[in-house]
Each structure stands twice: as structure tokens, then as C-alpha cells.
Scaffold this active site. Structure first.
Site, PDB file in Angstrom:
ATOM      1  N   GLY A 157       0.808  -1.215   0.000  1.00  0.00           N
ATOM      2  CA  GLY A 157       0.000   0.000   0.000  1.00  0.00           C
ATOM      3  C   GLY A 157       0.836   1.258   0.000  1.00  0.00           C
ATOM      4  O   GLY A 157       1.255   1.742   1.058  1.00  0.00           O
ATOM      5  N   SER A 165       1.772   9.561  -8.676  1.00  0.00           N
ATOM      6  CA  SER A 165       3.162   9.765  -9.107  1.00  0.00           C
ATOM      7  C   SER A 165       4.011  10.393  -8.011  1.00  0.00           C
ATOM      8  O   SER A 165       5.226  10.252  -8.019  1.00  0.00           O
ATOM      9  CB  SER A 165       3.194  10.665 -10.353  1.00  0.00           C
ATOM     10  N   MET A 375      -5.233  -5.688 -37.005  1.00  0.00           N
ATOM     11  CA  MET A 375      -5.029  -6.656 -38.084  1.00  0.00           C
ATOM     12  C   MET A 375      -6.023  -7.812 -38.007  1.00  0.00           C
ATOM     13  O   MET A 375      -6.241  -8.515 -38.993  1.00  0.00           O
ATOM     14  CB  MET A 375      -3.590  -7.179 -38.043  1.00  0.00           C
ATOM     15  N   GLU A 401       3.469   1.617 -11.433  1.00  0.00           N
ATOM     16  CA  GLU A 401       4.930   1.539 -11.229  1.00  0.00           C
ATOM     17  C   GLU A 401       5.657   2.632 -11.995  1.00  0.00           C
ATOM     18  O   GLU A 401       6.780   2.438 -12.476  1.00  0.00           O
ATOM     19  CB  GLU A 401       5.496   0.171 -11.640  1.00  0.00           C
TER      20      GLU A 401
HETATM   21  P1  TGC Z   1      13.614  11.531  -4.620  1.00  0.00           P
HETATM   22  O1  TGC Z   1      14.105  12.696  -3.826  1.00  0.00           O
HETATM   23  O2  TGC Z   1      14.056  11.338  -6.010  1.00  0.00           O
HETATM   24  O3  TGC Z   1      13.951  10.198  -3.810  1.00  0.00           O
HETATM   25  C1  TGC Z   1      13.678  10.078  -2.436  1.00  0.00           C
HETATM   26  C2  TGC Z   1      14.648   9.035  -1.911  1.00  0.00           C
HETATM   27  O4  TGC Z   1      14.446   7.813  -2.625  1.00  0.00           O
HETATM   28  C3  TGC Z   1      15.647   7.454  -3.343  1.00  0.00           C
HETATM   29  N1  TGC Z   1      15.210   6.926  -4.641  1.00  0.00           N
HETATM   30  C4  TGC Z   1      15.346   5.658  -4.979  1.00  0.00           C
HETATM   31  N2  TGC Z   1      15.893   4.637  -4.335  1.00  0.00           N
HETATM   32  C5  TGC Z   1      15.877   3.437  -4.958  1.00  0.00           C
HETATM   33  N3  TGC Z   1      15.349   3.261  -6.184  1.00  0.00           N
HETATM   34  C6  TGC Z   1      14.778   4.276  -6.862  1.00  0.00           C
HETATM   35  N4  TGC Z   1      14.242   4.078  -8.056  1.00  0.00           N
HETATM   36  C7  TGC Z   1      14.769   5.560  -6.269  1.00  0.00           C
HETATM   37  N5  TGC Z   1      14.305   6.764  -6.629  1.00  0.00           N
HETATM   38  C8  TGC Z   1      14.597   7.613  -5.629  1.00  0.00           C
HETATM   39  C9  TGC Z   1      16.443   8.752  -3.466  1.00  0.00           C
HETATM   40  O5  TGC Z   1      17.819   8.476  -3.596  1.00  0.00           O
HETATM   41  C10 TGC Z   1      16.107   9.420  -2.150  1.00  0.00           C
HETATM   42  O6  TGC Z   1      16.864   8.763  -1.144  1.00  0.00           O
HETATM   43  P2  TGC Z   1      17.377   9.595   0.139  1.00  0.00           P
HETATM   44  O7  TGC Z   1      18.298   8.672   0.857  1.00  0.00           O
HETATM   45  O8  TGC Z   1      18.054  10.813  -0.425  1.00  0.00           O
HETATM   46  O9  TGC Z   1      16.152   9.914   0.924  1.00  0.00           O
HETATM   47  O10 TGC Z   1      12.055  11.559  -4.513  1.00  0.00           O
HETATM   48  P3  TGC Z   1      11.065  12.290  -5.423  1.00  0.00           P
HETATM   49  O11 TGC Z   1       9.790  12.438  -4.670  1.00  0.00           O
HETATM   50  O12 TGC Z   1      11.693  13.537  -6.013  1.00  0.00           O
HETATM   51  O13 TGC Z   1      10.885  11.236  -6.602  1.00  0.00           O
HETATM   52  C11 TGC Z   1      10.280  11.624  -7.727  1.00  0.00           C
HETATM   53  C12 TGC Z   1       9.752  10.416  -8.502  1.00  0.00           C
HETATM   54  C13 TGC Z   1       8.667  10.914  -9.446  1.00  0.00           C
HETATM   55  C14 TGC Z   1      10.891   9.768  -9.286  1.00  0.00           C
HETATM   56  C15 TGC Z   1       9.155   9.372  -7.562  1.00  0.00           C
HETATM   57  O14 TGC Z   1       8.248   9.959  -6.701  1.00  0.00           O
HETATM   58  C16 TGC Z   1       8.480   8.242  -8.319  1.00  0.00           C
HETATM   59  O15 TGC Z   1       9.096   7.268  -8.761  1.00  0.00           O
HETATM   60  N6  TGC Z   1       7.135   8.330  -8.471  1.00  0.00           N
HETATM   61  C17 TGC Z   1       6.358   7.253  -9.061  1.00  0.00           C
HETATM   62  C18 TGC Z   1       5.781   6.405  -7.977  1.00  0.00           C
HETATM   63  C19 TGC Z   1       5.191   5.163  -8.531  1.00  0.00           C
HETATM   64  O16 TGC Z   1       5.772   4.459  -9.352  1.00  0.00           O
HETATM   65  N7  TGC Z   1       4.023   4.813  -8.007  1.00  0.00           N
HETATM   66  C20 TGC Z   1       3.317   3.632  -8.409  1.00  0.00           C
HETATM   67  C21 TGC Z   1       3.325   2.610  -7.293  1.00  0.00           C
HETATM   68  S1  TGC Z   1       2.390   1.244  -7.739  1.00  0.00           S
HETATM   69  C22 TGC Z   1       1.340   1.050  -6.421  1.00  0.00           C
HETATM   70  O17 TGC Z   1       1.354   1.669  -5.428  1.00  0.00           O
HETATM   71  C23 TGC Z   1       0.410  -0.022  -6.534  1.00  0.00           C
HETATM   72  S2  TGC Z   1       1.314  -1.451  -6.344  1.00  0.00           S
HETATM   73  C24 TGC Z   1       0.798  -2.376  -7.632  1.00  0.00           C
HETATM   74  C25 TGC Z   1      -0.411  -3.118  -7.224  1.00  0.00           C
HETATM   75  O18 TGC Z   1      -0.704  -3.207  -6.034  1.00  0.00           O
HETATM   76  O19 TGC Z   1      -1.104  -3.657  -8.125  1.00  0.00           O
END
Ligand code: TGC
Length: 426
Positions: A157, A165, A375, A401
Site C-alpha cells: 500500500g 506519481s 489486423m 509503477e
Molecule cells: P527523490 O528525492 O528522487 O527520492 C527520495 C529518496 O528515494 C531514493 N530513490 C530511490 N531509491 C531506490 N530506487 C529508486 N528508483 C529511487 N528513486 C529515488 C532517493 O535516492 C532518495 O533517497 P534519500 O536517501 O536521499 O532519501 O524523490 P522524489 O519524490 O523527487 O521522486 C520523484 C519520482 C517521481 C521519481 C518518484 O516519486 C516516483 O518514482 N514516483 C512514481 C511512484 C510510482 O511508481 N508509483 C506507483 C506505485 S504502484 C502502487 O502503489 C500499486 S502497487 C501495484 C499493485 O498493487 O497492483
């Protein structure tokens, strides 16, 4: 367990294309570039075992499940016996398979249906990964062996009605009472299998920051008072799967329910799990694309118009060629990222690499599924053929994701060093 039933087809249209190997490659006729040679005998053997389950249990029933919007819970123990639940994790009853093997399993499952692959991803890459990466020994021992066997189902969750996002904007909160208990309140949305799950990994704000820095994860038995999960109805996508809204109303948990590892402090906790799920998608969607391609290749041999099989028309051949080229490129990308994840390439894998694969393979796969539907003409709008079902499912896969835009901006930040996600403070 109720045995899945075989659907008696009533129409005159042919059954979905079989996934038999026609070309000598385990990937079938689409393999133009020697993809077969990239994989070991053991890797291919695992893929073919998963394919057998898909061919025997999923293909004969998926049209009915999709039409009735049913997730077939009876397949969960079968997936456990096959060893695909948390298959990339080591210890605690998990199979300890490589990233490439996990990818191969994902593409076989998604050739059956994205809903099936999503179940395996949510269980293994999200819920089990969260506990495996960030959990205490007690949490791991309590949940992972049962989740690997399929005895227990998990959900993850993170997303909320107003935080998709941008999960840093989540409103779900956890407050700690004087006796150490945690009390959770909030709403999560689009959570796969939450109504069937025995355990939920719930991410919540714990501190005064109210942003990504104070987010922590909690292992929540779904029978805890105040936890409810309601399936989201009238979906046009992922119909053979369940996504829910979770309500947390004063859900009281012991102090030990928090995922204790330092790796779980802040958003990097859930993001590390999203990496695993996104990785599986890179492969999975190629299975849906390959199945769409097989369906239309088969159709183009048997369907005659103007006295000629469709496959004899230049326009059909051009489309088939473009699809096959795109699928080969998608598998090559998945393979490259998989080998990097398995440590075979210097530098390993990083989030930009995973975003590259998730972004491009999803948009390629949905394009192929849509072209294949076209198709098939009018026949393509029925569940007798897989492409429109795959295309509809891929609308969800492309969105969850990380949307295209999230991955474009992740790649953009990697290339430029400049973050372009802007948050306007209220
Ligand atoms: P940001 O400042 O970039 O990062 C915060 C902290 O996280 C670290 N980090 C990562 N670590 C590992 N892998 C990654 N891919 C990482 N991306 C960032 C980062 O180094 C930082 O660490 P720290 O130590 O400095 O605190 O955070 P931001 O808010 O600026 O990020 C922006 C963004 C857009 C990239 C991020 O929020 C994002 O990826 N958003 C998309 C979220 C998403 O994919 N949501 C869908 C989830 S699916 C779901 O919930 C349902 S599950 C599926 C189901 O149940 O069917």
C-alpha cells in the site's frame, strides 16, 4: 482447491494461438536475432515450465475470467509450487533464482495475462521484497515462507487517491502511542489483491515533516480491526485481477510492526521495491507483445481476403516485420538489464536503466497489441483473440509503477543532473 474448468468455445473463430515453438527458438517465430542463444538451458527450462502452467491452466480459462472479472485464486498454490512467488529472493523458503530467470518467468506469465503476472509481481517484488529488504528476522520468518508457498498473500500500500506519481504527498499517517503501539489512519488506492491478502505492507507518514523523509513501512495483518479493502469495480483493464481501495481506521499495531531497517527510512524504502516490480514489467510486457504477435501471425496464415491469405499482402508483412523487430529489441533491452542486475555487467543496474526498460518496453508492447487487434479486424474485438485484452491490460501496466512521464523525468534527471519534478508548496 477447485480445478479450473475448461471453457467450451461456442464461436467459429479459432482458439488463441498456441505458444508452441515453431522456429527452434524457445521464443517461437518472433526470434529473428538469435535471442534463444542468450539464455542457458536451465533458464529456458524454467521459462518452459512456467509456459506449461500458462498453457494448461490460464489459456483455456482466461477469456471467461476476464469477461466475468474474476481473479482465479485457485492458481495461487500452483504458482507457489512452481516456485515463482518471491523467486528472486534468497532464504526463507524462496527459490533464490536469478534476475534473468525471474524476467523469463514474468514474460511467460504475462503472455497468459498481465493480471497473472501482476499477482506474482505484487506478491514477490513488492510485498515480499519489502519484508525481505527492510524487515526484522521475526517479520521475515513469520511471513516469507508462507508467501513463497502461496499460503499467504501480500499486498503493498503506497499509492493513495491523491498521491500517485508523487508518493511523498501521501496523507496516510502513523502515530505512536505512549505504550509504543502504532495507530494507522488513511486511504490507499489501486492496491492489487488487497481484499485477498493476509498481510499488507503499508507506507505512512510518521513524523512532523509530512513529506518523503518521515515515511515508514508497516507490516499489517489484514485481519487487524479497522483494516478494510474494497475491490474497485467496473474496470476496463486488468479484469482478471483485483485492485482495491484500502481504508485504515485507527488500525492499532504493536511497535514491532514497523519495518525496522535503516534502508526503509524515507521514500527510498518503497522505491527500492518499486525497482524490483518495474524490472519484472520490462520482461513481462514482452510476453504480452509476443502473444499478440503470435495471435496475428497465426491469423494471417488462415484468414483469406480477396482470395489471398492476409499474410500474403505486403501491408500485412510490413506490419508483422515491424512488430517482430520491435519485440526483438524489447527482449534485448530486457536481457541487458537483467544481466546487469545479475552482476554480469560492470556497474550493475541503476534506476535510470530500469526506467529506460519500463518506459520503452511498455509503450512498444501496447503499440504491438493495438496493431495486432487492428489486423484481426472485427474478430479482434472479441475475447477469442488475446491482443485487445493485452492492450487493455497494458493501459494499467503502462500507468502503474511509474507513468511514462515519471520515467522520462527520471531519465532526464540522470542525463542532466537536474530534477524536473516540481512541487509547489501550498
Ligand atoms: P527523490 O528525492 O528522487 O527520492 C527520495 C529518496 O528515494 C531514493 N530513490 C530511490 N531509491 C531506490 N530506487 C529508486 N528508483 C529511487 N528513486 C529515488 C532517493 O535516492 C532518495 O533517497 P534519500 O536517501 O536521499 O532519501 O524523490 P522524489 O519524490 O523527487 O521522486 C520523484 C519520482 C517521481 C521519481 C518518484 O516519486 C516516483 O518514482 N514516483 C512514481 C511512484 C510510482 O511508481 N508509483 C506507483 C506505485 S504502484 C502502487 O502503489 C500499486 S502497487 C501495484 C499493485 O498493487 O497492483
Amino acid at each position: 482447491m477447485t480445478a479450473p474448468k475448461t471453457i467450451q468455445k461456442t464461436g467459429t473463430t479459432p482458439a488463441p494461438a498456441p505458444s508452441a515453438d515453431l522456429s527452434g527458438s524457445f521464443l517461437g517465430p518472433v526470434d529473428l536475432t538469435g535471442l534463444d542463444g542468450l539464455f542457458s538451458t536451465e533458464e529456458k527450462g524454467l521459462a518452459l515450465k512456467v509456459r506449461s502452467l500458462v498453457d494448461e491452466v490460464i489459456r483455456p480459462n482466461i477469456a471467461e475470467w476476464y469477461d466475468r472479472a474474476v481473479f482465479p485464486t485457485e492458481i495461487i498454490p500452483e504458482l507457489g509450487r512452481l516456485g515463482v512467488l518471491g523467486m528472486h529472493l534468497h532464504g526463507y523458503g524462496c527459490a533464490g533464482r536469478s534476475a534473468v530467470e525471474y524476467g523469463l518467468a514474468a514474460q511467460e506469465l504475462e503472455a497468459g495475462d498481465s493480471g497473472l503476472r501482476t499477482f506474482v509481481s505484487v506478491q514477490g517484488s513488492l510485498a515480499m521484497s519489502a519484508i525481505h529488504k527492510h524487515g526484522s528476522e521475526e517479520q521475515k520468518n513469520e511471513w516469507l515462507p508462507r508467501m513463497a508457498s502461496g499460503e499467504a498473500v501480500g499486498c503493498f500500500g503506497l499509492t493513495e487517491p491523491t498521491a500517485g506519481s508523487d508518493p511523498a504527498a501521501m496523507l496516510t499517517n502513523a502515530r505512536q502511542d505512549a505504550n509504543g503501539d502504532w495507530v494507522l489512519n488513511g486511504t490507499k488506492r489501486w492496491i492489487g489483491l488487497a481484499n485477498l491478502a493476509q498481510v499488507a505492507v503499508i507506507w505512512a507518514q510518521t513524523g512532523e515533516h509530512g513529506d518523503g523523509r518521515s515515511i515508514r513501512g508497516f507490516v499489517v495483518p489484514t485481519g487487524t480491526p479497522g483494516f478494510t479493502a474494497t475491490p474497485i469495480a467496473q474496470k476496463l483493464s486488468m479484469r482478471a485481477s483485483v485492485q482495491c481501495e484500502i481504508h485504515l481506521d485507527e488500525v492499532r499495531l504493536p511497535a514491532s510492526a514497523m519495518l525496522p531497517a535503516d534502508s526503509a527510512i524515507g521514500l527510498k524504502g518503497p522505491f527500492q521495491c518499486l525497482n524490483e516490480a518495474r524490472y519484472g514489467i520490462i520482461w513481462g510486457v514482452m510476453g504480452a507483445a509476443r502473444d499478440s504477435f503470435n495471435a496475428v501471425l497465426d491469423y494471417s496464415a488462415s484468414r483469406t481476403q480477396f482470395g489471398t491469405p492476409l499474410g500474403g499482402f505486403q501491408l500485412t508483412q510490413a506490419k508483422l516485420a515491424d512488430m517482430a523487430v520491435a519485440i526483438n529489441k524489447g527482449y534485448l533491452l530486457a536481457h541487458q538489464i537483467g544481466r546487469a542486475k545479475d552482476g554480469a555487467l560492470p556497474g550493475g543496474v541503476n534506476p535510470a536503466m530500469i526506467s529506460t526498460g519500463k518506459l520503452d518496453n511498455c509503450r512498444v508492447a501496447i503499440g504491438i497489441a493495438r496493431d495486432a487487434r487492428e489486423m484481426l479486424g472485427g474478430n479482434g474485438i472479441t475475447l477469442d483473440y488475446s491482443p485487445l485484452r493485452h492492450a487493455n491490460n497494458l493501459e494499467s501496466v503502462r500507468t502503474y509503477e511509474g507513468t511514462d512521464e515519471v520515467h522520462q523525468l527520471t531519465i532526464g534527471r540522470h542525463l542532466t543532473g537536474l530534477g524536473a519534478f516540481t512541487r509547489t508548496e501550498a
